[in-house]
Motif scaffolding. Structure first.
Motif, short mmCIF file in Angstrom:
data_model
loop_
_atom_site.label_atom_id
_atom_site.label_comp_id
_atom_site.label_asym_id
_atom_site.label_seq_id
_atom_site.Cartn_x
_atom_site.Cartn_y
_atom_site.Cartn_z
N LEU A 153 -0.59 -13.34 14.51
CA LEU A 153 -1.80 -12.77 15.10
C LEU A 153 -2.40 -11.73 14.16
O LEU A 153 -3.63 -11.68 13.97
CB LEU A 153 -1.50 -12.13 16.45
N LYS A 154 -1.56 -10.90 13.56
CA LYS A 154 -2.05 -9.91 12.61
C LYS A 154 -2.76 -10.59 11.45
O LYS A 154 -3.81 -10.13 11.00
CB LYS A 154 -0.88 -9.06 12.10
N ALA A 155 -2.20 -11.70 10.99
CA ALA A 155 -2.84 -12.45 9.90
C ALA A 155 -4.18 -13.02 10.35
O ALA A 155 -5.15 -13.05 9.59
CB ALA A 155 -1.91 -13.56 9.42
N LYS A 156 -4.24 -13.48 11.60
CA LYS A 156 -5.48 -14.03 12.15
C LYS A 156 -6.60 -13.00 12.14
O LYS A 156 -7.74 -13.28 11.77
CB LYS A 156 -5.24 -14.53 13.59
N VAL A 157 -6.26 -11.76 12.55
CA VAL A 157 -7.27 -10.70 12.57
C VAL A 157 -7.78 -10.43 11.16
O VAL A 157 -8.98 -10.25 10.94
CB VAL A 157 -6.69 -9.42 13.22
N ARG A 158 -6.86 -10.41 10.19
CA ARG A 158 -7.29 -10.22 8.79
C ARG A 158 -8.19 -11.36 8.33
O ARG A 158 -9.20 -11.14 7.65
CB ARG A 158 -6.06 -10.13 7.87
N GLU A 159 -7.85 -12.57 8.71
CA GLU A 159 -8.63 -13.75 8.29
C GLU A 159 -10.05 -13.69 8.85
O GLU A 159 -11.01 -14.04 8.16
CB GLU A 159 -7.94 -15.02 8.74
N VAL A 160 -10.19 -13.26 10.10
CA VAL A 160 -11.53 -13.17 10.68
C VAL A 160 -12.35 -12.13 9.94
O VAL A 160 -13.54 -12.33 9.67
CB VAL A 160 -11.47 -12.86 12.19
N GLY A 161 -11.73 -11.02 9.56
CA GLY A 161 -12.42 -10.01 8.78
C GLY A 161 -12.87 -10.54 7.43
O GLY A 161 -14.01 -10.31 6.99
N GLU A 162 -11.99 -11.27 6.76
CA GLU A 162 -12.34 -11.85 5.46
C GLU A 162 -13.44 -12.88 5.61
O GLU A 162 -14.35 -12.97 4.78
CB GLU A 162 -11.09 -12.46 4.83
N GLU A 163 -13.38 -13.66 6.71
CA GLU A 163 -14.44 -14.65 6.95
C GLU A 163 -15.78 -13.97 7.17
O GLU A 163 -16.81 -14.38 6.63
CB GLU A 163 -14.10 -15.51 8.17
N ALA A 164 -15.77 -12.90 7.99
CA ALA A 164 -17.02 -12.19 8.27
C ALA A 164 -17.66 -11.69 6.98
O ALA A 164 -18.86 -11.88 6.74
CB ALA A 164 -16.75 -11.02 9.21
#
Length: 198
Positions: A153-164
Motif C-alpha cells: 500500500l505504501k508503494a501504491k501511494v508513492r506510485e500515484v504521486g509519481e503518476e500525478a
C-alpha cells in the motif's frame, strides 16, 4: 460512457478541500463520474523546488486571508492547524486502502478528514486518530491498521504521486477532464463550461 474526471488532491490543501466539496456535484450535472486520486504534494515539490503556500513569505499571509474568505462563503468551521501543513501519510494511505474496497466510502472518508483537519480536530499524521476517523464511518479498525502498514500500500501511494507528477501535476487540486489538466479550485467554473460544451 465518457471517461471519469480525475481529481488529484492532498489533505493539507484547503483549495483541494474546497474543490472536494463541489467536484462530484459539478460532474453529476453533466453525467460524469469522478475518480478521486490522493497523493502527496511533496512529490511534486521535490521535483519543482516549490514550497507550501503557507511557508512562503507574503504568499502565506494572503493564503490565510483567502482561505478564510472562501470558508466563510461556504459557511465552514475553518482554522489553519497549528504546524500546518502536516504530511498526512496515514490519511493518504487510509484513503487508498478504503478506496480499493469502496470508492464511495473513500470519498466520504476524505471529506471527513478534510473537515476535521481544517477545524483543528484531527492530526492527519497521527495514525491512531486517522483510523478512529475511518472507524466512525464504519471501517474496520484492525483491518485498516494492518492495511496502512502494508509495504504494498505504501508503494501504491508513492506510485500515484509519481503518476500525478508525470501527468503534469505541480499543485492541487489537479483535475483532468478528457486528458486536459486544470489546476486550482478557481478553475471549477471553467471545467463546468467545458463539460457544458461552451
Amino acid at each position: 460512457m465518457p471517461a471519469p474526471i480525475e481529481f488529484f488532491f492532498d489533505f493539507p490543501s484547503a483549495y483541494a478541500y474546497f474543490a472536494a466539496l463541489e467536484i462530484d456535484e459539478l460532474a453529476a450535472r453533466h453525467g460524469r463520474e469522478v475518480r478521486w486520486r490522493a497523493f502527496s504534494l511533496g512529490t511534486a515539490f521535490r521535483l519543482t523546488g516549490a514550497q507550501p503556500l503557507t511557508r512562503v513569505p507574503l504568499k502565506s499571509d494572503y493564503t490565510a486571508l483567502d482561505w478564510a474568505r472562501v470558508a466563510q462563503q461556504k459557511r465552514l468551521d475553518f482554522a489553519i492547524p497549528e504546524g500546518h501543513p502536516h504530511a498526512g501519510l496515514p490519511a493518504l494511505r487510509s484513503f487508498h486502502w478504503i478506496d480499493a474496497r469502496d470508492p464511495g466510502l473513500a470519498k466520504r472518508f476524505a471529506l471527513e478528514v478534510y473537515r476535521r483537519y481544517f477545524d483543528g480536530s484531527l492530526a492527519i499524521d497521527d495514525v491512531a486518530a486517522v483510523i478512529e476517523t475511518a472507524a466512525g464511518l464504519g471501517v474496520d479498525r484492525e483491518a485498516l491498521a494492518s492495511g496502512v502498514a502494508d509495504p504494498e500500500l505504501k508503494a501504491k501511494v508513492r506510485e500515484v504521486g509519481e503518476e500525478a507528477v508525470s501527468r503534469g501535476a505541480f499543485g492541487v487540486p489537479w483535475v483532468i477532464v478528457d486528458g486536459e489538466p486544470y489546476w486550482g479550485w478557481d478553475r471549477l467554473p471553467m471545467i463546468e463550461r467545458r463539460l457544458a460544451g461552451d
